[in-house]
Design an enzyme around this catalytic site. Structure first.
Site, PDB file in Angstrom:
ATOM      1  N   ILE A  35      20.266  29.576  42.732  1.00  0.00           N
ATOM      2  CA  ILE A  35      20.151  28.184  42.269  1.00  0.00           C
ATOM      3  C   ILE A  35      21.451  27.413  42.445  1.00  0.00           C
ATOM      4  O   ILE A  35      21.508  26.242  42.116  1.00  0.00           O
ATOM      5  CB  ILE A  35      19.640  28.067  40.811  1.00  0.00           C
ATOM      6  CG1 ILE A  35      20.490  28.850  39.825  1.00  0.00           C
ATOM      7  CG2 ILE A  35      18.181  28.504  40.725  1.00  0.00           C
ATOM      8  CD1 ILE A  35      20.099  28.604  38.364  1.00  0.00           C
ATOM      9  N   SER A  67      42.614  44.661  60.270  1.00  0.00           N
ATOM     10  CA  SER A  67      41.893  45.046  59.055  1.00  0.00           C
ATOM     11  C   SER A  67      41.678  46.551  59.002  1.00  0.00           C
ATOM     12  O   SER A  67      41.171  47.146  59.956  1.00  0.00           O
ATOM     13  CB  SER A  67      40.536  44.342  58.990  1.00  0.00           C
ATOM     14  OG  SER A  67      39.757  44.886  57.942  1.00  0.00           O
ATOM     15  N   SER A 128      30.290  39.417  47.600  1.00  0.00           N
ATOM     16  CA  SER A 128      31.071  38.287  48.125  1.00  0.00           C
ATOM     17  C   SER A 128      32.354  38.692  48.823  1.00  0.00           C
ATOM     18  O   SER A 128      33.411  38.108  48.609  1.00  0.00           O
ATOM     19  CB  SER A 128      31.385  37.272  47.018  1.00  0.00           C
ATOM     20  OG  SER A 128      30.208  36.703  46.554  1.00  0.00           O
ATOM     21  N   SER A 130      33.023  38.073  51.861  1.00  0.00           N
ATOM     22  CA  SER A 130      33.474  36.964  52.717  1.00  0.00           C
ATOM     23  C   SER A 130      34.176  35.882  51.897  1.00  0.00           C
ATOM     24  O   SER A 130      35.219  35.375  52.302  1.00  0.00           O
ATOM     25  CB  SER A 130      32.315  36.373  53.530  1.00  0.00           C
ATOM     26  OG  SER A 130      31.315  35.850  52.692  1.00  0.00           O
ATOM     27  N   ASP A 174      30.131  31.467  44.958  1.00  0.00           N
ATOM     28  CA  ASP A 174      30.977  32.634  45.228  1.00  0.00           C
ATOM     29  C   ASP A 174      32.452  32.255  45.266  1.00  0.00           C
ATOM     30  O   ASP A 174      33.296  32.892  44.634  1.00  0.00           O
ATOM     31  CB  ASP A 174      30.577  33.291  46.551  1.00  0.00           C
ATOM     32  CG  ASP A 174      29.146  33.809  46.515  1.00  0.00           C
ATOM     33  OD1 ASP A 174      28.568  33.884  45.420  1.00  0.00           O
ATOM     34  OD2 ASP A 174      28.608  34.120  47.594  1.00  0.00           O
TER      35      ASP A 174
END
Length: 387
Positions: A35, A67, A128, A130, A174
Site C-alpha cells: 500500500i 562486491s 530491501s 537494493s 523501503d
C-alpha cells in the site's frame, strides 16, 4: 569480522587502505503491505542485517567498485562521464543511478570513488537489499562531498533511482524506512504526505523472527508491476465518482458505495486489500501503543490472509511458513513481509518458545516444500552510518 574482510578486500583490489567504512540496514515491514504505492500507511523498521562498505575518494573521474556478494564480476570500472545503464554492470548500476540522479539535481560530484561492498542480507529475500545499497551510496557521497542531503531527500533520491533508472515501479517505503531508521523504533509512514512518526517497538518478552523461504523473488520481473497497474486502473475508475488521488484515501465504509463501479473481480479484490490493509495499520499501531500485543498479532495474521486471498502475492512457500507459524505455541502473529512471491515472512514469538518455533516451522516447511527455510532473530538497528 565483516569489517576486516572488507578492508583486506579493499587493499587487495585497490592497493591501499580505505578512507572510510559505512553501514546501511535492510528493513522489514511489520504491517501495511503493497500500500505504499496506494497512498497508505506502512509500519517498517530497519534491521541490523544490511550492507557494509569501504570507500575512498579518488582525484579523477573514475569509479571502481567490487562486491564480495558478486565476486565473479571482479572490479567494475566506469567514468562519471558515462553513467548510462548497462545490464552487464550488474549491481553497480545502483551506484551509477545514484550518481546520475544527484548530478542531475545539481549536487557537485566531480570525483570518482573506489568502493568495496559486502551485504549480509540474503539476496532476493525481500529485505530491501537494493534500497539498503541505494541509501548506503547516498550516505557515502553525502559524506565525501558534504552535500547536506536530508534523510527524507535521501529516500526520495533512492526511489527516483529505482523508478527512473533501474525501472522498478516501487513506492517510497523501503528507502524511507532505511534512511530514517532509529534503533528499537518502527516508523509509521503516510506514503501520500510523507508524514511520519516514530513508535517505540515495545514487544515485551517477545522477539521478531524473520523466516526466509529461500525462494528468490525478483521484483522487476515478478507480478509487482501487474498489481500496481490493477490498482492504478481501479483508481482511474473511482476518480470518475469521487475526489481521491489514491486508493487508501477511502475507508472500507466509503468503498462500499463505489465498489460496484469496479467490474473486474480481480481488481475489486486488489482494492479491498489496499483499503482494509490501511485500516489494519492504524489499528495495529494503536494496539502497540496500548500494549495490546495480542491484537497487534491478530492484525498481522489478517494482513497475511488478505495478501493471500485478495492480493494474491504470497504463494505456497510464504503460506507454508505463515500458516505453520500460526499453529505454534507462544506466537502472537505471523505474516509475509515485503513484496511477496517468495522472500520472507515474519513472526512475533515469545522468547521462551523461539527455539521450538524454529525447529517446528523449519521441519514443516522442509516437509512441504522440499528444501530448508532460514530463520533469523531480528534486531532493530539504526539508519545508514559511517563506522
Amino acid at each position: 569480522m565483516e569489517l576486516n574482510t572488507l578492508k583486506s578486500t579493499f587493499i587487495n583490489n585497490f592497493g591501499k587502505e580505505p578512507n572510510s567504512l559505512f553501514f546501511s540496514p535492510g528493513r522489514i515491514n511489520l504491517i501495511g503491505e503493497h500500500i505504499d504505492y496506494n497512498g497508505g500507511f506502512v509500519f517498517p523498521c530497519p534491521i541490523t542485517l544490511g550492507t557494509f562498505a569501504a570507500a575512498t575518494l579518488r582525484d579523477d573521474r573514475i569509479c571502481r567498485a567490487y562486491s564480495l556478494n558478486f565476486e565473479s564480476l571482479g572490479v567494475i570500472e566506469f567514468s562519471l562521464d558515462d553513467l548510462s545503464y548497462k545490464k552487464e554492470d550488474n549491481w553497480t548500476n545502483y551506484l551509477k543511478g545514484v550518481l546520475k540522479v544527484l548530478i542531475e539535481k545539481g549536487y557537485k560530484i566531480d570525483k570518482g570513488i573506489d568502493l568495496v561492498i559486502n551485504g549480509n542480507l540474503p539476496n532476493g529475500a525481500g529485505l530491501s537489499s537494493s534500497a539498503s545499497l541505494e541509501m548506503l551510496i547516498v550516505k557515502i557521497l553525502d559524506t565525501f562531498f558534504s552535500l547536506n542531503i536530508s534523510k527524507v531527500d535521501a529516500a526520495l533520491i533512492g526511489k527516483e533511482v529505482e523508478n527512473t533508472y533501474i525501472g522498478v515501479n516501487s513506492g517510497i517505503m523501503d528507502q524511507f524506512a532505511i534512511s530514517l531508521g532509529e534503533k528499537d523504533k518502527a516508523i509509521l509512514l503516510d506514503c501520500n504526505s510523507l508524514y511520519y512518526e516514530y513508535v517505540p517497538l515495545n514487544l515485551g518478552d517477545n522477539s521478531i523472527i524473520i523466516m526466509n523461504t529461500n525462494k528468490r523473488r525478483e521484483l522487476a520481473d515478478s507480478k509487482y508491476n501487474e498489481r500496481r497497474k490493477e490498482c492504478d486502473d481501479s483508481l482511474d475508475t473511482l476518480k470518475k465518482y469521487t475526489n481521491i488521488s489514491s486508493l487508501c484515501e477511502l475507508t472500507s465504509l466509503e468503498f462500499e458505495t463505489y465498489k460496484d463501479k469496479i467490474e473486474d473481480s480481480n481488481k475489486l479484490r486488489r482494492c479491498v486489500h489496499a483499503i482494509s490493509e490501511n485500516e489494519r495499520v492504524k489499528d495495529a499501531v494503536k494496539a502497540l501503543k496500548e500494549n495490546n500485543l495480542e491484537l497487534f498479532g491478530q492484525l498481522m495474521n489478517q494482513s497475511h490472509i488478505s495478501l493471500r486471498d485478495d492480493y494474491e502475492v504470497t504463494g505456497k512457500e510464504l503460506d507454508t511458513l505463515a500458516e505453520n507459524a500460526w499453529k505454534q505455541p507462544g506466537v502472537l502473529g505471523a505474516r509475509m513481509t515485503g513484496a511477496g512471491f517468495g522472500g520472507c515472512a515474519i513472526a512475533i514469538v515469545n522468547n521462551n518458545h523461539v527455539d521450538e518455533f524454529i525447529k517446528n516451522v523449519g521441519q514443516a516447511y522442509k516437509d512441504a516444500i522440499g528444501y530448508e527455510a532460514s530463520f533469523y532473530v531480528a534486531s532493530i538497528g539504526n539508519g545508514p552510518t559511517e563506522l
